[in-house]
Design a protein around this motif. Structure first.
Motif, short mmCIF file in Angstrom:
data_model
loop_
_atom_site.label_atom_id
_atom_site.label_comp_id
_atom_site.label_asym_id
_atom_site.label_seq_id
_atom_site.Cartn_x
_atom_site.Cartn_y
_atom_site.Cartn_z
N VAL A 1 53.99 -18.58 135.14
CA VAL A 1 55.08 -19.06 134.29
C VAL A 1 54.63 -19.08 132.83
N ARG A 2 53.45 -19.59 132.58
CA ARG A 2 52.95 -19.69 131.21
C ARG A 2 52.67 -18.31 130.63
N ALA A 3 52.17 -17.40 131.45
CA ALA A 3 51.93 -16.04 130.97
C ALA A 3 53.24 -15.35 130.60
N CYS A 4 54.26 -15.55 131.40
CA CYS A 4 55.58 -14.99 131.10
C CYS A 4 56.12 -15.57 129.80
N ALA A 5 56.04 -16.89 129.67
CA ALA A 5 56.52 -17.53 128.44
C ALA A 5 55.75 -17.05 127.22
N ASP A 6 54.44 -16.91 127.37
CA ASP A 6 53.62 -16.44 126.25
C ASP A 6 54.03 -15.03 125.83
N ALA A 7 54.34 -14.18 126.80
CA ALA A 7 54.75 -12.81 126.48
C ALA A 7 56.08 -12.80 125.74
N LEU A 8 57.00 -13.65 126.17
CA LEU A 8 58.30 -13.72 125.50
C LEU A 8 58.17 -14.27 124.09
N MET A 9 57.30 -15.26 123.92
CA MET A 9 57.09 -15.84 122.59
C MET A 9 56.40 -14.83 121.66
N ALA A 10 55.46 -14.07 122.22
CA ALA A 10 54.77 -13.06 121.41
C ALA A 10 55.74 -11.96 120.98
N ASP A 11 56.67 -11.63 121.84
CA ASP A 11 57.71 -10.64 121.51
C ASP A 11 58.57 -11.16 120.36
N GLY A 12 58.92 -12.43 120.45
CA GLY A 12 59.57 -13.11 119.33
C GLY A 12 61.06 -12.90 119.17
N ARG A 13 61.67 -12.01 119.93
CA ARG A 13 63.11 -11.79 119.78
C ARG A 13 63.90 -12.96 120.35
N PRO A 14 65.02 -13.31 119.73
CA PRO A 14 65.83 -14.43 120.23
C PRO A 14 66.34 -14.17 121.64
#
Length: 322
Positions: free
Chosen positions: A89-102
């Motif tokens: 879950v945290r790895a997925c969230a980190d990837a989405l945050m790193a991508d940065g798109r809304p």
């Protein structure tokens, strides 16, 4: 316009005339059933869908038709997510945050139902850990990506009427385990999470709702014996007949996913914010037994103080403050 829609409305009927071009939507559980249909309907109306799935190979096969039906710039990308592992879950969230798109809307659709007693990778009871805690961590970690006007849509169930959350023994360490009680706890938690998330985020224009998609034949029922399902439906129909009502009918998958897209994109934010919905409308309180298949939400599932207490307990369990 938020209606008029009803139990037999489909995703395409609900989204008729709605242009989702430029919208980005995260949908969990896009490898079967409601998740695939939700992704298909959104992409067909122009949305860029991020499908979060445990099994990427299975999801690629199940969603092969989504790209063909996408329109107006819509599309689908997949990202790995195992809700039964907080590391995942945290790895997925980190990837989405790193991508940065809304992410304009999060539809927390994935889940398990009536599983035998088992534990997640972090030792939580499987249904509470997967259906609630996994989504709790994922959504809170990416909450900053949801812009003003965005929404969280939690797919709950009429099964919340089986049981309230147990904040003293959420993992059935001291209580005898019963699969439907565990399912009810997790689905009540889905609603309470939406209630508190809505309270915390509405000041910045982000709202949250929970919903019951209806009775649908999907992989969700894989842990339930087919004969048991048949007996359950016979009991329901006997009760309905005694009440002078027509027999129970399963929804189609497009009908089942309709309330998710309605709550996410069609209904007025103030109408659904902090509420529980079904059949493309907001539900009233009820004390009717779940077996009656009647509509309605238990008061404990929308109790704001209960929602705050669950949030605090969830933070304690996952070891993070949000």
């Amino acid at each position: 316009m938020s209606g008029p829609f009803h139990a037999e409305s489909t995703t395409d009927e609900v989204l008729a005339g709605v242009d989702l071009s430029g919208k980005r939507v995260l949908v969990t559980g896009v490898s079967a059933g409601l998740g695939v249909e939700t992704a298909r309907s959104l992409a067909a109306h122009g949305a860029q869908v991020v499908g979060a799935v445990r099994d990427l190979a299975k999801a690629k096969q199940a969603t092969a038709h989504v790209a063909a039906e996408a329109a107006n710039g819509g599309g689908l990308e997949l990202i790995e997510l195992d809700l039964a592992s907080l590391a995942s879950v945290r790895a997925c969230a980190d990837a989405l945050m790193a991508d940065g798109r809304p992410i304009d809307v999060v539809i927390a659709n994935a889940g398990v139902m009536a599983t035998p007693l088992s534990r997640t990778a972090d030792g939580f009871e499987m249904q509470f850990g997967t259906n609630h805690l996994g989504h709790f961590v994922l959504v809170n970690r990416i909450a900053g990506l949801i812009p003003e006007g965005g929404r969280l849509v939690n797919v709950s169930s009429a099964g919340h009427r089986f049981s309230d959350v147990d904040l003293d023994d959420p993992n059935f360490e001291h209580t005898e385990y019963e699969p439907w009680a565990g399912y009810g706890r997790s689905k009540t938690a889905n609603i309470l999470f939406a209630v508190e998330f809505d309270r915390r985020c509405r000041s910045r224009g982000v709202r949250a709702a929970a919903l019951h998609p209806g009775g649908i034949q999907t992989e969700l029922a894989r842990h339930i014996d087919g004969k048991a399902i048949e007996e359950r439906i016979n009991q329901i129909n006997a009760q309905l007949a005694a009440e002078g009502r027509p027999p129970f009918r399963f929804k189609t998958i497009p009908q089942g996913a309709a309330t998710s897209v309605w709550a996410g994109f069609v209904a007025d934010a103030d109408e659904v914010g902090g509420r529980y919905c079904e059949n493309c409308h907001v539900s009233d309180f009820t004390d009717m037994p779940t077996s009656a298949m009647s509509e309605g939400v238990r008061p404990y599932a929308l109790d704001p103080e209960r929602a705050k207490a669950l949030w605090a307990k969830s933070e304690e369990m996952v070891g993070e403050k949000f």
